[in-house]
Write a protein that holds these residues in place. Structure first.
Motif, PDB file in Angstrom:
ATOM      1  N   ALA A  83       0.834  -1.212   0.000  1.00 22.13           N
ATOM      2  CA  ALA A  83       0.000   0.000   0.000  1.00 22.13           C
ATOM      3  C   ALA A  83       0.865   1.258   0.000  1.00 22.13           C
ATOM      4  O   ALA A  83       0.384   2.335  -0.323  1.00 22.13           O
ATOM      5  N   PHE A  84       2.133   1.116   0.351  1.00 23.49           N
ATOM      6  CA  PHE A  84       3.011   2.272   0.474  1.00 23.49           C
ATOM      7  C   PHE A  84       3.901   2.416  -0.751  1.00 23.49           C
ATOM      8  O   PHE A  84       4.399   1.435  -1.300  1.00 23.49           O
ATOM      9  N   LYS A  85       4.095   3.649  -1.164  1.00 24.17           N
ATOM     10  CA  LYS A  85       4.962   3.951  -2.303  1.00 24.17           C
ATOM     11  C   LYS A  85       6.342   4.388  -1.814  1.00 24.17           C
ATOM     12  O   LYS A  85       7.355   3.818  -2.194  1.00 24.17           O
ATOM     13  N   LYS A  86       6.375   5.431  -0.976  1.00 21.42           N
ATOM     14  CA  LYS A  86       7.628   5.965  -0.439  1.00 21.42           C
ATOM     15  C   LYS A  86       7.455   6.236   1.051  1.00 21.42           C
ATOM     16  O   LYS A  86       6.411   6.723   1.469  1.00 21.42           O
ATOM     17  N   ILE A  87       8.502   5.919   1.807  1.00 22.00           N
ATOM     18  CA  ILE A  87       8.515   6.251   3.227  1.00 22.00           C
ATOM     19  C   ILE A  87       9.788   7.026   3.517  1.00 22.00           C
ATOM     20  O   ILE A  87      10.897   6.506   3.359  1.00 22.00           O
ATOM     21  N   ALA A  88       9.609   8.291   3.900  1.00 23.75           N
ATOM     22  CA  ALA A  88      10.718   9.142   4.314  1.00 23.75           C
ATOM     23  C   ALA A  88      10.842   9.018   5.826  1.00 23.75           C
ATOM     24  O   ALA A  88       9.902   9.332   6.553  1.00 23.75           O
ATOM     25  N   ILE A  89      11.975   8.544   6.286  1.00 21.56           N
ATOM     26  CA  ILE A  89      12.201   8.311   7.710  1.00 21.56           C
ATOM     27  C   ILE A  89      13.119   9.399   8.244  1.00 21.56           C
ATOM     28  O   ILE A  89      14.251   9.540   7.789  1.00 21.56           O
ATOM     29  N   VAL A  90      12.613  10.162   9.205  1.00 23.06           N
ATOM     30  CA  VAL A  90      13.384  11.249   9.810  1.00 23.06           C
ATOM     31  C   VAL A  90      13.844  10.776  11.174  1.00 23.06           C
ATOM     32  O   VAL A  90      13.041  10.356  12.006  1.00 23.06           O
ATOM     33  N   GLY A  91      15.156  10.828  11.392  1.00 20.47           N
ATOM     34  CA  GLY A  91      15.683  10.353  12.648  1.00 20.47           C
ATOM     35  C   GLY A  91      17.015  10.980  12.986  1.00 20.47           C
ATOM     36  O   GLY A  91      17.443  11.954  12.365  1.00 20.47           O
ATOM     37  N   PRO A 108       8.639  -3.682  -0.130  1.00 23.24           N
ATOM     38  CA  PRO A 108       8.352  -3.324  -1.519  1.00 23.24           C
ATOM     39  C   PRO A 108       8.331  -1.821  -1.784  1.00 23.24           C
ATOM     40  O   PRO A 108       8.332  -1.393  -2.930  1.00 23.24           O
ATOM     41  N   TYR A 109       8.330  -1.006  -0.744  1.00 26.70           N
ATOM     42  CA  TYR A 109       8.300   0.442  -0.929  1.00 26.70           C
ATOM     43  C   TYR A 109       9.716   1.013  -0.880  1.00 26.70           C
ATOM     44  O   TYR A 109      10.654   0.371  -0.448  1.00 26.70           O
ATOM     45  N   ASP A 110       9.837   2.246  -1.352  1.00 30.51           N
ATOM     46  CA  ASP A 110      11.111   2.955  -1.349  1.00 30.51           C
ATOM     47  C   ASP A 110      11.242   3.686  -0.019  1.00 30.51           C
ATOM     48  O   ASP A 110      10.420   4.550   0.294  1.00 30.51           O
ATOM     49  N   ALA A 111      12.213   3.332   0.788  1.00 28.04           N
ATOM     50  CA  ALA A 111      12.443   3.975   2.090  1.00 28.04           C
ATOM     51  C   ALA A 111      13.778   4.700   2.068  1.00 28.04           C
ATOM     52  O   ALA A 111      14.762   4.173   1.549  1.00 28.04           O
ATOM     53  N   LYS A 112      13.780   5.898   2.624  1.00 28.33           N
ATOM     54  CA  LYS A 112      15.016   6.684   2.652  1.00 28.33           C
ATOM     55  C   LYS A 112      15.100   7.445   3.970  1.00 28.33           C
ATOM     56  O   LYS A 112      14.095   7.940   4.477  1.00 28.33           O
ATOM     57  N   PHE A 113      16.319   7.564   4.504  1.00 26.49           N
ATOM     58  CA  PHE A 113      16.563   8.218   5.792  1.00 26.49           C
ATOM     59  C   PHE A 113      16.962   9.676   5.584  1.00 26.49           C
ATOM     60  O   PHE A 113      17.727  10.002   4.670  1.00 26.49           O
ATOM     61  N   PHE A 114      16.447  10.536   6.466  1.00 29.45           N
ATOM     62  CA  PHE A 114      16.781  11.961   6.450  1.00 29.45           C
ATOM     63  C   PHE A 114      17.025  12.428   7.879  1.00 29.45           C
ATOM     64  O   PHE A 114      16.440  11.889   8.817  1.00 29.45           O
ATOM     65  N   ASP A 115      17.852  13.450   8.022  1.00 32.56           N
ATOM     66  CA  ASP A 115      18.062  13.996   9.362  1.00 32.56           C
ATOM     67  C   ASP A 115      17.250  15.265   9.596  1.00 32.56           C
ATOM     68  O   ASP A 115      17.349  15.871  10.658  1.00 32.56           O
ATOM     69  N   ASN A 116      16.418  15.658   8.599  1.00 34.74           N
ATOM     70  CA  ASN A 116      15.492  16.773   8.843  1.00 34.74           C
ATOM     71  C   ASN A 116      14.237  16.617   7.985  1.00 34.74           C
ATOM     72  O   ASN A 116      14.265  15.986   6.928  1.00 34.74           O
ATOM     73  N   LYS A 117      13.146  17.188   8.467  1.00 38.15           N
ATOM     74  CA  LYS A 117      11.843  17.018   7.821  1.00 38.15           C
ATOM     75  C   LYS A 117      11.742  17.742   6.485  1.00 38.15           C
ATOM     76  O   LYS A 117      11.037  17.279   5.590  1.00 38.15           O
ATOM     77  N   LYS A 118      12.441  18.852   6.320  1.00 42.69           N
ATOM     78  CA  LYS A 118      12.357  19.571   5.046  1.00 42.69           C
ATOM     79  C   LYS A 118      12.871  18.705   3.902  1.00 42.69           C
ATOM     80  O   LYS A 118      12.228  18.590   2.854  1.00 42.69           O
ATOM     81  N   GLN A 119      14.024  18.084   4.093  1.00 46.03           N
ATOM     82  CA  GLN A 119      14.569  17.206   3.052  1.00 46.03           C
ATOM     83  C   GLN A 119      13.637  16.024   2.802  1.00 46.03           C
ATOM     84  O   GLN A 119      13.439  15.610   1.657  1.00 46.03           O
TER      85      GLN A 119
END
Length: 126
Positions: A83-91, A108-119
């Motif tokens: 059900a998910f397409k992309k998950i941006a993980i902020v941590g 199956p979804y595209d997950a990517k890590f970020f250190d800030n919510k804007k990115q």
């Protein structure tokens, strides 16, 4: 009775023309946290014929999971991952970044890590 705050908040946000689901995880998650959150997630997904949901997940205040809660989290990924397409993980920190990479490899979804919510929001809007 413990005064430690923990749980998962679920919401909807809009950035530009895009709507996405938000999750904010705080403290050490328990099985009971998932018992409250999963029905909300399932109700939101059930209302969409062919869901391709983008998610902004803030885990910057996550301290981990109890063993049963970790199993609950894995079950969500197995049962609802498509059900998910992309998950941006902020941590924060290398451990949380490593967890995001593991999620990307095994889901199956595209997950990517970020250190800030804007990115993270910018990536969701691409």
């Amino acid at each position: 009775m413990s005064s430690n705050v923990h749980g998962i908040s679920v919401g909807i946000e809009r950035s530009g023309n895009e709507f996405y689901m938000t999750f904010v995880a705080v403290g050490k998650l328990t099985h009971e946290d998932y018992q409250y959150m999963v029905p909300m997630l399932e109700a939101a997904i059930a209302g969409v014929d062919k869901p391709e949901i983008n998610v902004l997940a803030d885990i910057s205040e996550l301290d981990g999971w109890e063993l049963r809660a970790a199993w609950d989290d894995l079950k969500i990924g197995i049962e609802h991952g498509k059900a998910f397409k992309k998950i941006a993980i902020v941590g924060e920190g290398k451990l949380q970044e490593w967890m995001a990479k593991i999620a990307d490899w095994f889901t199956p979804y595209d997950a990517k890590f970020f250190d800030n919510k804007k990115q993270a929001r910018d990536w969701l809007n691409d």
